[in-house]
Structures are given as structure tokens and as C-alpha cells.
Scaffold this active site. Structure first.
Site, PDB file in Angstrom:
ATOM      1  N   CYS A 195      46.635  27.782  42.585  1.00 12.92           N
ATOM      2  CA  CYS A 195      47.175  28.843  41.759  1.00 12.92           C
ATOM      3  C   CYS A 195      48.412  29.383  42.554  1.00 12.92           C
ATOM      4  O   CYS A 195      48.968  30.501  42.006  1.00 12.92           O
ATOM      5  CB  CYS A 195      45.994  30.054  41.726  1.00 12.92           C
ATOM      6  SG  CYS A 195      44.736  29.545  40.907  1.00 12.92           S
ATOM      7  N   LYS A 221      37.749  38.332  42.001  1.00 15.72           N
ATOM      8  CA  LYS A 221      37.470  37.050  41.468  1.00 15.72           C
ATOM      9  C   LYS A 221      36.815  36.250  42.292  1.00 15.72           C
ATOM     10  O   LYS A 221      37.566  36.048  43.470  1.00 15.72           O
ATOM     11  CB  LYS A 221      38.756  36.446  41.126  1.00 15.72           C
ATOM     12  CG  LYS A 221      38.791  35.193  40.214  1.00 15.72           C
ATOM     13  CD  LYS A 221      40.023  34.726  39.820  1.00 15.72           C
ATOM     14  CE  LYS A 221      39.959  33.257  39.416  1.00 15.72           C
ATOM     15  NZ  LYS A 221      41.493  32.785  39.035  1.00 15.72           N
ATOM     16  N   ARG A 256      38.246  24.536  33.687  1.00 16.08           N
ATOM     17  CA  ARG A 256      39.010  23.647  34.198  1.00 16.08           C
ATOM     18  C   ARG A 256      39.550  22.564  33.489  1.00 16.08           C
ATOM     19  O   ARG A 256      40.294  21.950  33.181  1.00 16.08           O
ATOM     20  CB  ARG A 256      38.788  23.236  35.961  1.00 16.08           C
ATOM     21  CG  ARG A 256      38.750  24.497  36.599  1.00 16.08           C
ATOM     22  CD  ARG A 256      38.453  24.426  38.080  1.00 16.08           C
ATOM     23  NE  ARG A 256      38.421  25.693  38.789  1.00 16.08           N
ATOM     24  CZ  ARG A 256      38.024  25.809  39.839  1.00 16.08           C
ATOM     25  NH1 ARG A 256      37.575  24.594  40.870  1.00 16.08           N
ATOM     26  NH2 ARG A 256      37.988  27.041  40.614  1.00 16.08           N
ATOM     27  N   ARG A 262      39.239  26.645  46.505  1.00 12.26           N
ATOM     28  CA  ARG A 262      40.021  27.656  46.213  1.00 12.26           C
ATOM     29  C   ARG A 262      39.468  29.067  47.195  1.00 12.26           C
ATOM     30  O   ARG A 262      39.710  30.234  46.726  1.00 12.26           O
ATOM     31  CB  ARG A 262      39.935  28.472  44.578  1.00 12.26           C
ATOM     32  CG  ARG A 262      40.718  27.619  43.866  1.00 12.26           C
ATOM     33  CD  ARG A 262      41.047  28.285  42.494  1.00 12.26           C
ATOM     34  NE  ARG A 262      41.465  27.485  40.968  1.00 12.26           N
ATOM     35  CZ  ARG A 262      41.979  26.495  40.804  1.00 12.26           C
ATOM     36  NH1 ARG A 262      43.031  26.077  41.840  1.00 12.26           N
ATOM     37  NH2 ARG A 262      42.280  25.820  39.562  1.00 12.26           N
ATOM     38  N   GLU A 292      39.255  44.849  47.662  1.00 15.86           N
ATOM     39  CA  GLU A 292      39.963  43.920  46.720  1.00 15.86           C
ATOM     40  C   GLU A 292      40.335  44.931  45.558  1.00 15.86           C
ATOM     41  O   GLU A 292      41.569  45.079  45.283  1.00 15.86           O
ATOM     42  CB  GLU A 292      39.543  42.823  46.202  1.00 15.86           C
ATOM     43  CG  GLU A 292      39.541  41.487  47.033  1.00 15.86           C
ATOM     44  CD  GLU A 292      40.900  40.907  47.070  1.00 15.86           C
ATOM     45  OE1 GLU A 292      41.669  41.220  46.279  1.00 15.86           O
ATOM     46  OE2 GLU A 292      41.131  39.889  47.684  1.00 15.86           O
ATOM     47  N   LYS A 325      35.224  39.085  37.733  1.00 15.29           N
ATOM     48  CA  LYS A 325      34.862  37.558  37.313  1.00 15.29           C
ATOM     49  C   LYS A 325      34.161  36.723  38.433  1.00 15.29           C
ATOM     50  O   LYS A 325      34.481  36.852  39.505  1.00 15.29           O
ATOM     51  CB  LYS A 325      36.482  37.250  36.965  1.00 15.29           C
ATOM     52  CG  LYS A 325      36.369  35.564  36.713  1.00 15.29           C
ATOM     53  CD  LYS A 325      37.730  35.340  36.439  1.00 15.29           C
ATOM     54  CE  LYS A 325      37.919  33.934  36.016  1.00 15.29           C
ATOM     55  NZ  LYS A 325      39.108  33.033  35.996  1.00 15.29           N
ATOM     56  N   TYR A 360      34.432  34.241  25.295  1.00 14.64           N
ATOM     57  CA  TYR A 360      34.691  32.960  24.396  1.00 14.64           C
ATOM     58  C   TYR A 360      33.736  33.110  23.307  1.00 14.64           C
ATOM     59  O   TYR A 360      33.864  32.293  22.130  1.00 14.64           O
ATOM     60  CB  TYR A 360      34.231  31.566  24.968  1.00 14.64           C
ATOM     61  CG  TYR A 360      35.275  31.387  26.350  1.00 14.64           C
ATOM     62  CD1 TYR A 360      36.415  31.046  26.124  1.00 14.64           C
ATOM     63  CD2 TYR A 360      34.672  31.514  27.411  1.00 14.64           C
ATOM     64  CE1 TYR A 360      37.315  30.791  27.434  1.00 14.64           C
ATOM     65  CE2 TYR A 360      35.629  31.610  28.680  1.00 14.64           C
ATOM     66  CZ  TYR A 360      36.939  30.967  28.478  1.00 14.64           C
ATOM     67  OH  TYR A 360      37.697  30.951  29.944  1.00 14.64           O
TER      68      TYR A 360
HETATM   69  C1  PBG Z   1      42.756  30.001  37.097  1.00 15.15           C
HETATM   70  C2  PBG Z   1      41.751  30.621  36.379  1.00 15.15           C
HETATM   71  C3  PBG Z   1      40.391  30.079  36.214  1.00 15.15           C
HETATM   72  C4  PBG Z   1      39.671  31.096  35.143  1.00 15.15           C
HETATM   73  C5  PBG Z   1      40.823  31.642  34.498  1.00 15.15           C
HETATM   74  N1  PBG Z   1      41.768  31.798  35.215  1.00 15.15           N
HETATM   75  C6  PBG Z   1      39.849  29.115  36.896  1.00 15.15           C
HETATM   76  C7  PBG Z   1      39.701  29.050  38.505  1.00 15.15           C
HETATM   77  O1  PBG Z   1      40.202  29.915  39.220  1.00 15.15           O
HETATM   78  O2  PBG Z   1      39.519  27.893  38.664  1.00 15.15           O
HETATM   79  C8  PBG Z   1      38.268  30.877  34.994  1.00 15.15           C
HETATM   80  C9  PBG Z   1      37.942  31.222  33.434  1.00 15.15           C
HETATM   81  C10 PBG Z   1      36.506  30.715  32.902  1.00 15.15           C
HETATM   82  O3  PBG Z   1      35.859  29.962  33.641  1.00 15.15           O
HETATM   83  O4  PBG Z   1      36.391  31.063  31.774  1.00 15.15           O
HETATM   84  N2  PBG Z   1      43.758  31.343  37.701  1.00 15.15           N
HETATM   85 ZN    ZN Z   2      45.123  29.704  38.885  1.00 19.44          ZN
END
Ligand code: PBG
Ligand code: ZN
Length: 326
Positions: free
Chosen positions: A131, A196, A206, A218, A234, A249, A314
Site C-alpha cells: 500500500c 484497519k 485481494r 501488511r 489511531e 475495518k 457488498y
Molecule cells: C487495500 C484494501 C483492502 C481492503 C480494502 N482496501 C485489502 C488489504 O488491506 O489487503 C479490503 C476490503 C475487503 O476485504 O472487503 N488498501
Molecule cells: Zn492498500
């Protein structure tokens, strides 16, 4: 019979009307944000294997989908882009004619009232899938901020209504806020992925966004699932730096965190009902093991009860249909 002294809770459950009158939490279609995957190419509506009902769209196939979302009364979509080419820096993220920028212009010219949220990250645009900008196997914080800020400005120029930075670099909100303000976009809010976690529930995403890291993981930028106080730190930083919304998230395994963030910060809180949460429900439903409609509505209601104002999911289109059936 002797009169026992106890409280009759069942009095308030005697009929549907009575139960309706004492209901504390509601799910509304106005709470929903629908994720969309847009990609370069033509005539593409690619089903994502691990996410039944979710597709990758080329731009010529996008209008139909967007029309449906608008028709249903869903107020916002969030865009994830899959570019034709990737490089080490992720320059496709900030091209004037990058995939997210083009999709944003197309959507806004067709439906100005639909809110377009641009996910601001680099993992779909970098060849290494991280990222941020990398040096060897290290993910560099400050050099990534410059790229993110450029990306956010180009998304705002394309007409994005909200910028949603998701890369978890320190200082990303202030970097983006400053750049947006300098470019004249004072009124474009930031919906920060403030909290996150480094979660295994992102697996299906992914595949959908073609953004898996090509080495390592990550964990130096996303949070450890063991931590609760860290979520407050955060979120506090992002508020201090100017975030307008806070995202937590994933959602389902982190309902306590949603509640903590709700109790500590008086801004709109967004729960991200992520891809793995969606895939689990779909798989069980397809096997006939659970009732999809009632399980999804119960799950999303739980997120609202935990304190979420908005839910990024979704399931959004199905939820609207189900809410309208009832
Ligand atoms: C990446 C990102 C991710 C998701 C949203 N933005 C995946 C990650 O951090 O690997 C995950 C969303 C999902 O699983 O629905 N910045
Ligand atoms: Zn990312």
C-alpha cells in the site's frame, strides 16, 4: 398461587406492533455504501469467484450497474480500480486518466447526485502489491504520503465527493487534507480508514482488486487484531489531522472496537463489512445451511447496534431489496 415478584419482559413482545414500537435500532438504505471494482478493458463483467454476486466492471459496462444503484436509493459507492499496468510507485493511482478518475467522471456526469467515494491507496497500482512505496522489503512512510496526496487531489479533480485513504501510513490524513486544501478542495471530506486491522478476512478482496502483496505481509502498517487501545490512538490521530468520518475495518470480529470508537469520537462512524465476511455468509447460504436474508440483516443490525452510522457492504443491493420486501 403466591404472587411472585418478578418483571414481565415478555409484555413488550406480545405482538408485532408492540415489538415494532419498542425497537431500538434500525437499518436504513441511506446507511449503505456499495463497493465497486472498475477495470481497464472492454465488455468486461467478470464475476469474482470468492464473492458471488460481485463483479469487476470495465467502464462500458458500468452505467447499467450504477443506474441500478441509483434507482434503489443507495446514496454512495466506493470505487476500487484495477489498472492495465502496474509499477513500483503505483503511478496509475494518480494519472489524470487513471481508471478510478475515469470511472468517477463517468459516474458523476451521469448521476451527479450519487456520492462517489474514492478509495485512496496504492496496492492495486503497485507491482509489489504493497500500500506504500517500498525500499527492499521496507514500506516507507513519508515517501508514500506524497504519492497518496497526489492521488487524492487527482481523484477530487475527477469529481470524487469523498476521499477514503486506506493505506495506514502515519500522517496520511494531514498530508491529504493539506494537499486538498491547497488545490482548493476545502469542501471534500476525508473518510479515513482510521482503524484497519491486518486481517485474514481481506482474502477475497485481494482477488477482486488484484492487490495481494507479492512479499511479506501488511503487519508493519495495519493493526494487530489483539489490540484495542491502539484503535483509540489511531482514531485520535486521524481526528486531530482532520478526518471527517472514521472507518473501522473489518466489522464482524471488531464490534467492540466500533463501540469504543463510537463512544470516544463524535463523528460519523463507518463499519466495513469486508469481503471475507461476505464470502462466509454466501458460502453457507449456497449450501442451504443458513437463511441468507435473515442472517445478513441480523449481522448488519449488529454493526449498527455496536455504534456504526454507516455500513460499507457488498450486500447493499440485496439489503435494499430485503428491506423493501418486509
Ligand atoms: C487495500 C484494501 C483492502 C481492503 C480494502 N482496501 C485489502 C488489504 O488491506 O489487503 C479490503 C476490503 C475487503 O476485504 O472487503 N488498501
Ligand atoms: Zn492498500
Amino acid at each position: 398461587m403466591t404472587q411472585l415478584n418478578f418483571r414481565r419482559h415478555r409484555r413488550l413482545r406480545t405482538s408485532a406492533t408492540m415489538r415494532g414500537m419498542v425497537k431500538e435500532t434500525y437499518l436504513h438504505k441511506e446507511d449503505l455504501i456499495y463497493p465497486l471494482f472498475v477495470m481497464e478493458g472492454e465488455n468486461i463483467k467478470n464475476p469474482v469467484n470468492s464473492m458471488p454476486g460481485v463483479y469487476q466492471f470495465s467502464l462500458d459496462k458500468l452505467d447499467e450497474e450504477i443506474d441500478e444503484v441509483v434507482e434503489m436509493g443507495i446514496p454512495a459507492v466506493i470505487l476500487f480500480g484495477i489498472p492495465a499496468e502496474k509499477d513500483a510507485v503505483g503511478t496509475g493511482a494518480f494519472h489524470d486518466h487513471g481508471i478510478v478518475q475515469k470511472a468517477t467522471r463517468q459516474i458523476k456526469s451521469r448521476h451527479p447526485e450519487l456520492l462517489v467515494i474514492a478509495d485512496t491507496c496504492l496496492c492495486e497500482f503497485t507491482d509489489h502489491g504493497h500500500c506504500g512505496v517500498v525500499e527492499g522489503e521496507k514500506i516507507l512512510n513519508d515517501p508514500s504520503l506524497d504519492v497518496l496526496a497526489r492521488t487524492a487531489v487527482s481523484q477530487a479533480q475527477a469529481g470524487a465527493d469523498i476521499i477514503a485513504p486506506s493505506n495506514m501510513m502515519d500522517g496520511f490524513v494531514i498530508a491529504i487534507r493539506t494537499a486538498l486544501d491547497e488545490a482548493g478542495f476545502h469542501d471534500v471530506p476525508i473518510m479515513s480508514y482510521a482503524v484497519k486491522y491486518a486481517s485474514s478476512y481481506y482474502g477475497p478482496f485481494r482477488e477482486a482488486a488484484d492487490g495481494a502483496p507479492q512479499f511479506g505481509d501488511r503487519k508493519t502498517y495495519q493493526m494487530d487484531p489483539s489490540n484495542r487501545l491502539e484503535a483509540i490512538r489511531e482514531a485520535q490521530s486521524d481526528i486531530d489531522e482532520g478526518a471527517d468520518f472514521l472507518i473501522v475495518k473489518p466489522a464482524l470480529s471488531y464490534l467492540d472496537i466500533i463501540r469504543d470508537v463510537r463512544n470516544n469520537f463524535p463523528v460519523p462512524i463507518v463499519a466495513y463489512n469486508v469481503s471475507g465476511e461476505y464470502a462466509m455468509v454466501k458460502a453457507a447460504a449456497q449450501n442451504g445451511w443458513i437463511d441468507e436474508k435473515s442472517v445478513v440483516l441480523e449481522t448488519l443490525l449488529g454493526m449498527k447496534r455496536a455504534g456504526a452510522d454507516l455500513i460499507l457492504t457488498y450486500h447493499a443491493k440485496d439489503v435494499v431489496r430485503w428491506l423493501e420486501e418486509k
